[in-house]
Design an enzyme around this catalytic site. Structure first.
Site, PDB file in Angstrom:
ATOM      1  N   LYS A  22       0.830  -1.213   0.000  1.00  0.00           N
ATOM      2  CA  LYS A  22       0.000   0.000   0.000  1.00  0.00           C
ATOM      3  C   LYS A  22       0.866   1.265   0.000  1.00  0.00           C
ATOM      4  CE  LYS A  22      -3.116   2.625   3.048  1.00  0.00           C
ATOM      5  NZ  LYS A  22      -2.188   3.699   3.453  1.00  0.00           N
ATOM      6  N   ASN A  23       1.863   1.314   0.882  1.00  0.00           N
ATOM      7  CA  ASN A  23       2.649   2.544   1.012  1.00  0.00           C
ATOM      8  C   ASN A  23       3.503   2.811  -0.220  1.00  0.00           C
ATOM      9  OD1 ASN A  23       1.522   2.991   3.506  1.00  0.00           O
ATOM     10  ND2 ASN A  23       3.240   2.143   4.654  1.00  0.00           N
ATOM     11  N   ARG A  97      -5.017  10.960   2.244  1.00  0.00           N
ATOM     12  CA  ARG A  97      -3.736  11.615   2.474  1.00  0.00           C
ATOM     13  C   ARG A  97      -2.767  11.397   1.310  1.00  0.00           C
ATOM     14  NH1 ARG A  97      -1.042  14.142   6.326  1.00  0.00           N
ATOM     15  NH2 ARG A  97       1.218  14.075   6.215  1.00  0.00           N
ATOM     16  N   ASP A 121      -5.719   8.520   8.185  1.00  0.00           N
ATOM     17  CA  ASP A 121      -5.878   8.022   9.547  1.00  0.00           C
ATOM     18  C   ASP A 121      -5.875   9.148  10.563  1.00  0.00           C
ATOM     19  OD1 ASP A 121      -6.047   5.317   9.099  1.00  0.00           O
ATOM     20  OD2 ASP A 121      -3.886   5.021   9.093  1.00  0.00           O
ATOM     21  N   ASP A 319       4.228   1.126  11.548  1.00  0.00           N
ATOM     22  CA  ASP A 319       2.963   0.505  11.148  1.00  0.00           C
ATOM     23  C   ASP A 319       2.758  -0.877  11.755  1.00  0.00           C
ATOM     24  OD1 ASP A 319       2.140   2.653   9.701  1.00  0.00           O
ATOM     25  OD2 ASP A 319       2.655   1.852   7.740  1.00  0.00           O
ATOM     26  N   MET A 341       6.570   8.017  16.832  1.00  0.00           N
ATOM     27  CA  MET A 341       6.243   8.917  15.723  1.00  0.00           C
ATOM     28  C   MET A 341       4.846   9.515  15.793  1.00  0.00           C
ATOM     29  SD  MET A 341       8.114   7.203  12.424  1.00  0.00           S
ATOM     30  CE  MET A 341       9.791   6.613  12.513  1.00  0.00           C
TER      31      MET A 341
END
Length: 434
Positions: A22-23, A97, A121, A319, A341
């Site tokens: 996904k990223n 985003r 998110d 993640d 983070m």
């Protein structure tokens, strides 16, 4: 709004293939805007966020062919730039985003871009400063127009420069790369993110004709070019989904094989799950997680309690901290989870506590987990998914729990995990979408 109804306590078995990353997808799909030629992308994850980004590209008049669900052929030879400043684009892109990644390639090719306030998110403050400061140093002018809700960027003279990033932001690094590849002159990016996703983007751009040195390091040198051509690109397997499946196997005492994981790109992820006491066998490019009755959390060499924390690559990805936390609840031993983070990513632990987990939330960034060692099984409850990763963590908890659980707001899970209920049912899970 759909929910998952899960009856836990069942051991699973079989093999599962991870989806595309996904990223990586959000960066790679944005890069198709850099060229008027055809770009073919394969191993695309069939998930909400990625499909929405593909819809946005089509709305911008990018030609999109999808011969298979995991394959798209893009051609951005007739982009409607007016649409990028429309209310329709603001509303749609503001939900996602990843749409901020359009700014870099649009600045590179058309010398202007519009960024709506970002969505995504609700896991804490996720600033755009690294993106904007990078664009400004490349020569872009930046203004925010309250009346239309857009950040306006104009760069009639995009020029290479020396950049020292204030943080190794993955999306910030990628966006600056996407702008710099067609800027005049040479750009150096120091303290660049070097995740496999950024490496993948750089290799794709190189095949398109970009000149990038230092791929895989935190110092990138980019010599701008006037034109980029078409290419073909295959996305990596999703390392977050791979980690999720490792945790799922351990929590449910299941024998699961994860196929074609791209082991060389997983970094320290397998090591962190080993620290929780989870056994794994590596067979070719597969990970086999055998059924374990008990897994025991390691301590540091001096006997002190283990701490697992996130860190920029090659450190442990943030993640997967939610997954590690939920898996630790049924381990034997204790661990401190330190989420550095994002300040809101641990707030889902109240739901695990309601299920019977022993967790102390020290502050917004730290949680101490006292493993139950399976002496007390988690119990099913009704809960809501707050974000993608916490949602899957709760799903893993529900699959290991005694009784029935209902997980609401599963749109968050669908944003990051493709057809997760169908794929888990194939392993023997009792999960229904209601």
């Amino acid at each position: 709004m759909p929910s998952f109804e899960v009856t836990g306590g069942k051991k699973l078995s079989g093999s599962i293939n991870p989806q595309g990353a996904k990223n990586e997808a959000l960066q790679i799909l944005s890069a198709v805007l850099l060229t008027p030629e055809k770009v073919t992308i394969t191993n695309i994850p069939d998930i909400l966020d990625v499909n929405m980004l593909i819809e946005l590209l089509a709305d911008m008049n990018v030609k999109v062919e999808r011969p298979q669900r995991d394959t798209c052929i893009f051609q951005a030879d007739d982009i409607n730039l007016d649409y990028l400043h429309s209310e329709a684009f603001r509303k749609k892109s503001g939900q996602l985003r990843g749409s901020v990644m359009f700014a870099g390639p649009l600045l590179a090719r058309f010398r202007k871009a519009f960024i709506p306030k970002p969505g995504g998110d609700k896991i804490g403050r996720r600033r755009l400063d690294t993106h904007i400061i990078g664009f400004e140093k490349l020569g872009a002018e930046f203004t925010y127009h309250a009346e239309d809700g857009f950040f306006h960027l104009n760069a009639p003279n995009l020029k290479g420069t020396n950049l020292l990033l204030d943080e190794p932001s993955v999306t910030g690094t990628a966006n600056i790369i996407l702008a710099a590849v067609m800027a005049k002159g040479t750009t150096t990016i120091y303290n660049a993110a070097c995740e496999p996703y950024v490496q993948q983007l750089c290799r794709m751009l190189t095949r398109m004709g970009a000149r990038i040195q230092g791929i895989g390091s935190n110092l990138l040198t980019i010599e701008g070019v006037d034109y980029l051509g078409g290419t073909e690109h295959r996305m990596l397997p999703d390392m977050i989904e791979i980690g999720s499946f490792i945790g799922l196997a351990a929590m449910t005492q299941s024998d699961i094989t994860i196929r074609n994981v791209g082991l060389e790109n997983l970094g320290v992820i397998p090591d962190k799950f080993r620290q929780l006491g989870i056994h794994m066998n590596f067979v070719g490019d597969d990970i086999h997680v055998p059924a374990q009755d008990v897994y025991e959390i390691q301590t540091f060499l001096d006997g002190s309690v283990l701490t697992i924390y996130d860190h920029p690559w090659p450190g442990f990805t943030p993640d997967l901290l939610s997954i590690v936390l939920v898996v630790a609840t049924q381990a034997r031993g204790s661990v401190l989870i330190h989420q550095k983070m994002f300040e809101s990513r641990l707030f889902f632990v109240d739901k695990l506590i309601d299920m019977g987990a022993q967790i102390i939330l020290c502050d917004p960034h730290r949680a101490a987990v006292i493993g139950l060692g399976r002496e007390q099984q988690l119990r099913g409850i009704t809960m809501s998914s707050p974000d993608i990763r916490a949602g899957v963590s709760l799903l893993i908890a529900a699959l290991s729990a005694e009784g029935k659980s209902t997980i609401q707001n599963i749109e968050q899970i669908d944003r990051g995990y493709q057809h997760i209920d169908e794929r888990l049912r194939a392993l023997g899970a009792d999960i229904k979408r209601i």
